[in-house]
Design a protein around this motif. Structure first.
Motif, PDB file in Angstrom:
ATOM      1  N   VAL A 143      16.409 -59.884   4.728  1.00 25.04           N
ATOM      2  CA  VAL A 143      15.155 -59.638   5.939  1.00 25.04           C
ATOM      3  C   VAL A 143      15.124 -58.243   5.970  1.00 25.04           C
ATOM      4  N   ALA A 200      12.808 -55.364   3.760  1.00 18.80           N
ATOM      5  CA  ALA A 200      12.382 -54.809   2.458  1.00 18.80           C
ATOM      6  C   ALA A 200      12.136 -53.099   2.545  1.00 18.80           C
ATOM      7  N   GLY A 201      12.456 -52.627   3.588  1.00 17.33           N
ATOM      8  CA  GLY A 201      12.189 -51.177   3.713  1.00 17.33           C
ATOM      9  C   GLY A 201      13.142 -50.325   2.840  1.00 17.33           C
ATOM     10  N   GLY A 202      13.640 -49.099   3.364  1.00 17.56           N
ATOM     11  CA  GLY A 202      14.522 -48.188   2.900  1.00 17.56           C
ATOM     12  C   GLY A 202      15.777 -48.827   2.272  1.00 17.56           C
ATOM     13  N   ASP A 204       9.611 -59.786   5.708  1.00 13.58           N
ATOM     14  CA  ASP A 204       9.332 -58.683   6.332  1.00 13.58           C
ATOM     15  C   ASP A 204       8.041 -58.770   7.224  1.00 13.58           C
ATOM     16  N   ASP A 259       6.037 -56.480   7.427  1.00  9.49           N
ATOM     17  CA  ASP A 259       4.948 -55.604   6.967  1.00  9.49           C
ATOM     18  C   ASP A 259       4.605 -56.316   5.473  1.00  9.49           C
ATOM     19  N   ARG A 276       4.954 -53.863   2.329  1.00  8.47           N
ATOM     20  CA  ARG A 276       6.414 -53.823   1.806  1.00  8.47           C
ATOM     21  C   ARG A 276       6.831 -55.198   1.267  1.00  8.47           C
ATOM     22  N   ALA A 306      18.400 -56.129   6.850  1.00  8.87           N
ATOM     23  CA  ALA A 306      18.404 -54.535   6.378  1.00  8.87           C
ATOM     24  C   ALA A 306      17.105 -54.205   7.303  1.00  8.87           C
ATOM     25  N   PRO A 345      15.733 -52.735  11.384  1.00  7.02           N
ATOM     26  CA  PRO A 345      16.168 -51.707  12.557  1.00  7.02           C
ATOM     27  C   PRO A 345      17.596 -52.228  13.370  1.00  7.02           C
ATOM     28  N   PRO A 346      18.350 -51.305  13.947  1.00  9.26           N
ATOM     29  CA  PRO A 346      19.419 -51.736  14.576  1.00  9.26           C
ATOM     30  C   PRO A 346      19.178 -52.738  15.826  1.00  9.26           C
ATOM     31  N   THR A 406      17.289 -54.891  16.116  1.00 13.16           N
ATOM     32  CA  THR A 406      16.952 -56.449  15.801  1.00 13.16           C
ATOM     33  C   THR A 406      18.151 -57.117  15.356  1.00 13.16           C
ATOM     34  N   LYS A 444      24.616 -51.656   9.036  1.00 17.37           N
ATOM     35  CA  LYS A 444      25.279 -50.833  10.130  1.00 17.37           C
ATOM     36  C   LYS A 444      24.165 -50.121  11.022  1.00 17.37           C
ATOM     37  N   VAL A 475      28.044 -54.090   6.983  1.00 24.69           N
ATOM     38  CA  VAL A 475      27.938 -53.091   5.611  1.00 24.69           C
ATOM     39  C   VAL A 475      28.817 -52.082   6.219  1.00 24.69           C
ATOM     40  N   GLN A 504      30.007 -49.816   3.427  1.00 27.78           N
ATOM     41  CA  GLN A 504      29.880 -49.572   1.871  1.00 27.78           C
ATOM     42  C   GLN A 504      31.086 -48.685   1.396  1.00 27.78           C
ATOM     43  N   THR A 563       9.530 -42.264  11.364  1.00 26.78           N
ATOM     44  CA  THR A 563       9.652 -43.810  11.339  1.00 26.78           C
ATOM     45  C   THR A 563      10.010 -44.370  12.767  1.00 26.78           C
TER      46      THR A 563
HETATM   47  N1  LIG Z   1      24.070 -48.496   4.659  1.00 26.11           N
HETATM   48  C1  LIG Z   1      23.426 -47.343   4.358  1.00 26.11           C
HETATM   49  O1  LIG Z   1      23.626 -46.708   3.665  1.00 26.11           O
HETATM   50  C2  LIG Z   1      22.027 -47.461   5.174  1.00 26.11           C
HETATM   51  C3  LIG Z   1      21.214 -46.381   4.863  1.00 26.11           C
HETATM   52  C4  LIG Z   1      19.878 -46.628   5.448  1.00 26.11           C
HETATM   53  C5  LIG Z   1      19.719 -47.271   6.530  1.00 26.11           C
HETATM   54  N2  LIG Z   1      20.667 -48.214   6.859  1.00 26.11           N
HETATM   55  C6  LIG Z   1      20.533 -49.033   8.092  1.00 26.11           C
HETATM   56  O2  LIG Z   1      19.556 -50.086   7.527  1.00 26.11           O
HETATM   57  C7  LIG Z   1      18.828 -50.567   8.588  1.00 26.11           C
HETATM   58  C8  LIG Z   1      17.448 -50.459   8.266  1.00 26.11           C
HETATM   59  O3  LIG Z   1      17.168 -49.092   7.819  1.00 26.11           O
HETATM   60  P1  LIG Z   1      15.967 -48.644   6.907  1.00 26.11           P
HETATM   61  O4  LIG Z   1      16.134 -47.112   6.803  1.00 26.11           O
HETATM   62  O5  LIG Z   1      15.838 -49.469   5.756  1.00 26.11           O
HETATM   63  O6  LIG Z   1      14.651 -49.192   7.842  1.00 26.11           O
HETATM   64  P2  LIG Z   1      13.220 -49.118   7.402  1.00 26.11           P
HETATM   65  O7  LIG Z   1      12.314 -48.934   8.665  1.00 26.11           O
HETATM   66  O8  LIG Z   1      12.977 -48.363   6.139  1.00 26.11           O
HETATM   67  O9  LIG Z   1      13.137 -50.654   6.928  1.00 26.11           O
HETATM   68  C9  LIG Z   1      13.109 -51.740   7.890  1.00 26.11           C
HETATM   69  C10 LIG Z   1      12.170 -52.793   7.402  1.00 26.11           C
HETATM   70  O10 LIG Z   1      12.611 -54.114   8.171  1.00 26.11           O
HETATM   71  C11 LIG Z   1      11.301 -54.255   8.665  1.00 26.11           C
HETATM   72  N3  LIG Z   1      11.433 -55.227   9.938  1.00 26.11           N
HETATM   73  C12 LIG Z   1      11.668 -54.607  11.159  1.00 26.11           C
HETATM   74  N4  LIG Z   1      11.865 -55.626  12.090  1.00 26.11           N
HETATM   75  C13 LIG Z   1      11.673 -56.743  11.405  1.00 26.11           C
HETATM   76  C14 LIG Z   1      11.942 -58.064  11.669  1.00 26.11           C
HETATM   77  N5  LIG Z   1      12.159 -58.518  13.006  1.00 26.11           N
HETATM   78  N6  LIG Z   1      11.907 -59.136  10.943  1.00 26.11           N
HETATM   79  C15 LIG Z   1      11.800 -58.916   9.515  1.00 26.11           C
HETATM   80  N7  LIG Z   1      11.522 -57.396   8.967  1.00 26.11           N
HETATM   81  C16 LIG Z   1      11.425 -56.625   9.880  1.00 26.11           C
HETATM   82  C17 LIG Z   1      10.194 -53.307   8.880  1.00 26.11           C
HETATM   83  O11 LIG Z   1       9.080 -53.901   8.351  1.00 26.11           O
HETATM   84  C18 LIG Z   1      10.738 -52.267   7.453  1.00 26.11           C
HETATM   85  O12 LIG Z   1      10.140 -52.767   6.193  1.00 26.11           O
HETATM   86  C19 LIG Z   1      19.450 -50.022   9.925  1.00 26.11           C
HETATM   87  O13 LIG Z   1      20.074 -50.609  10.411  1.00 26.11           O
HETATM   88  C20 LIG Z   1      19.802 -48.550   9.137  1.00 26.11           C
HETATM   89  O14 LIG Z   1      20.903 -47.758   9.943  1.00 26.11           O
HETATM   90  C21 LIG Z   1      21.923 -48.246   6.226  1.00 26.11           C
END
Ligand SMILES: NC(=O)c1ccc[n+]([C@@H]2O[C@H](COP(=O)([O-])OP(=O)(O)OC[C@H]3O[C@@H](n4cnc5c(N)ncnc54)[C@H](O)[C@@H]3O)[C@@H](O)[C@H]2O)c1
Length: 365
Positions: free
Chosen positions: A9, A11-13, A37, A39, A42, A74, A76-77, A79, A98, A124, A126, A166
């Protein structure tokens, strides 16, 4: 080998950069059974890149049609709590990015559902699964190098204006907290894991420069139950990007110099020889293949899942890091030393990881 059905869940960053590649890199152990996702673009792009047409905008529909064993969050926090609870109630384990969530109250609600459903919510973490980390921990905590004395964790990263575009970043409502929790989470979690149970913390946290609500820098001093002590620096302001960890025990000092993905070769161990000279030790560890840390943690979860065992880093274990971060923010807001166990129901910091943050941000307007 029994294959786990895994869905992602978000498919962003990090979903596209780490989790989806980790699943598809373990074809004997895992099958990607869905991407969810909100979006459209994405979702479609991730489906093409990772070879699945099982694409959803609705988590409940994906759970009903695909019956995954494990669901990666994966997103936002803000959620994480509702999605983790929904997934566990629908009958799967959760592997959650995390920070797990934004308060001890929320952590305890997730723990209650973990217990009620018999499922698992793994955070997570890691860096614990990155090159060399477990061997360093085994030496430090196993007593090979004597008692653990001192340490530091320095997360000095740079995040410029585009990063805050973002929509969920930088805000208490969606990110909960800043550099300490979002960026330095990895190094702090690893330092605590290497050094043992923390007992008290005193810190400062503030928004020094970036146009955001949450903090962009913090410092802290930490005392450990075993007597050791450490310092922390966490920031997104540094023009010299680095993640550094050092731990000194009676018979060795270990250093990690890395950025985002620690590798075995980034650890240095030094000991003092019979002549009193500090020397780099070459053969302190067993050789390891290159580790991609998200994949290593997923493989660890899968090994437990196949064995019918509880995985590592379920809520009770991961709670210690959230409690530590909360205590750091409480110390910063109150100007007091905060001890482990101090923050309980009824305390505003039980309800929000940085309960002092909103008034700090308001005061800056
Ligand atoms: N472990 C790591 O190294 C690391 C690195 C970056 C981010 N993170 C964490 O990962 C999480 C996501 O960060 P990111 O940078 O990938 O964010 P992002 O904004 O790039 O991606 C989040 C994705 O989630 C989707 N989304 C949002 N709400 C949703 C929902 N209710 N149902 C389905 N999809 C939904 C968005 O459309 C988006 O594509 C955060 O908690 C961040 O702290 C961890």
């Amino acid at each position: 080998m029994k294959k786990a059905r895994i869905a992602v869940v978000g498919a962003g960053g990090i979903g596209a950069a780490a989790h989806l590649p980790a699943i598809t890199a373990l074809p004997d152990q895992a099958e990607l059974v869905g991407i969810v996702d909100l979006d459209d673009a994405r979702r479609t792009e991730a489906g093409e890149r990772f070879g699945t047409d099982r694409l959803y905008s609705d988590l409940a529909l994906m759970m009903a049609e695909q019956h995954p064993d494990i669901v990666v969050l994966a997103t936002p926090p803000h959620t994480h709590e509702p999605l983790a609870i929904q997934v566990m109630r629908a009958g799967a384990w959760v592997f959650c990015e995390k920070p797990m969530t934004g308060s001890l109250a929320s952590v305890d609600r997730i723990a209650a559902v973990e217990a009620e459903t018999g499922q698992a919510c793994v955070t997570v973490s890691q860096f614990r699964y990155s090159g060399g980390a477990r061997q360093v921990r085994d030496k430090l905590r196993g007593g090979d190098w004597g008692s653990v004395l001192t340490g530091y964790a320095n997360t000095s990263w740079y995040r410029g204006p585009e990063y805050w575009q973002t929509s969920w970043r930088g805000k208490f409502a969606t990110e909960f907290a800043g550099a300490t929790t979002t960026q330095a989470h990895h190094a702090i979690d690893l330092l605590l894991w290497l050094m043992g149970d923390w007992s008290s913390v005193a810190g400062f946290a503030d928004t020094l420069d970036r146009p955001i609500e949450v903090e962009d820098a913090s410092t802290a001093v930490v005392r450990f139950a075993g007597g050791g002590m450490a310092t922390l620096l966490s920031q997104v302001l540094s023009h010299q990007q680095e993640t550094r960890i050092q731990v000194t025990a009676q018979k060795a000092t270990v250093d990690l110099e890395t950025l985002y993905m620690p590798l075995m070769g980034e650890w240095t161990v030094r000991q003092v020889d019979a002549e009193g000279q500090s020397r780099v030790v070459e053969d302190w560890a067993e050789p390891e293949g290159e580790k991609q840390a998200h994949r290593e943690q997923l493989a660890n979860i899968l090994a437990h899942w196949r064995a019918g065992e509880r995985p590592e880093l379920m809520v009770a274990e991961a709670r210690a890091t959230i409690e530590f971060l909360t205590a750091l923010y409480k110390s910063a807001a109150t100007g007091t030393l905060v001890k482990r166990g101090d923050i309980v129901a009824g305390d505003p910091f039980y309800e929000a990881i940085d309960a002092g943050g909103p008034s700090r941000a308001e005061g800056k307007k």
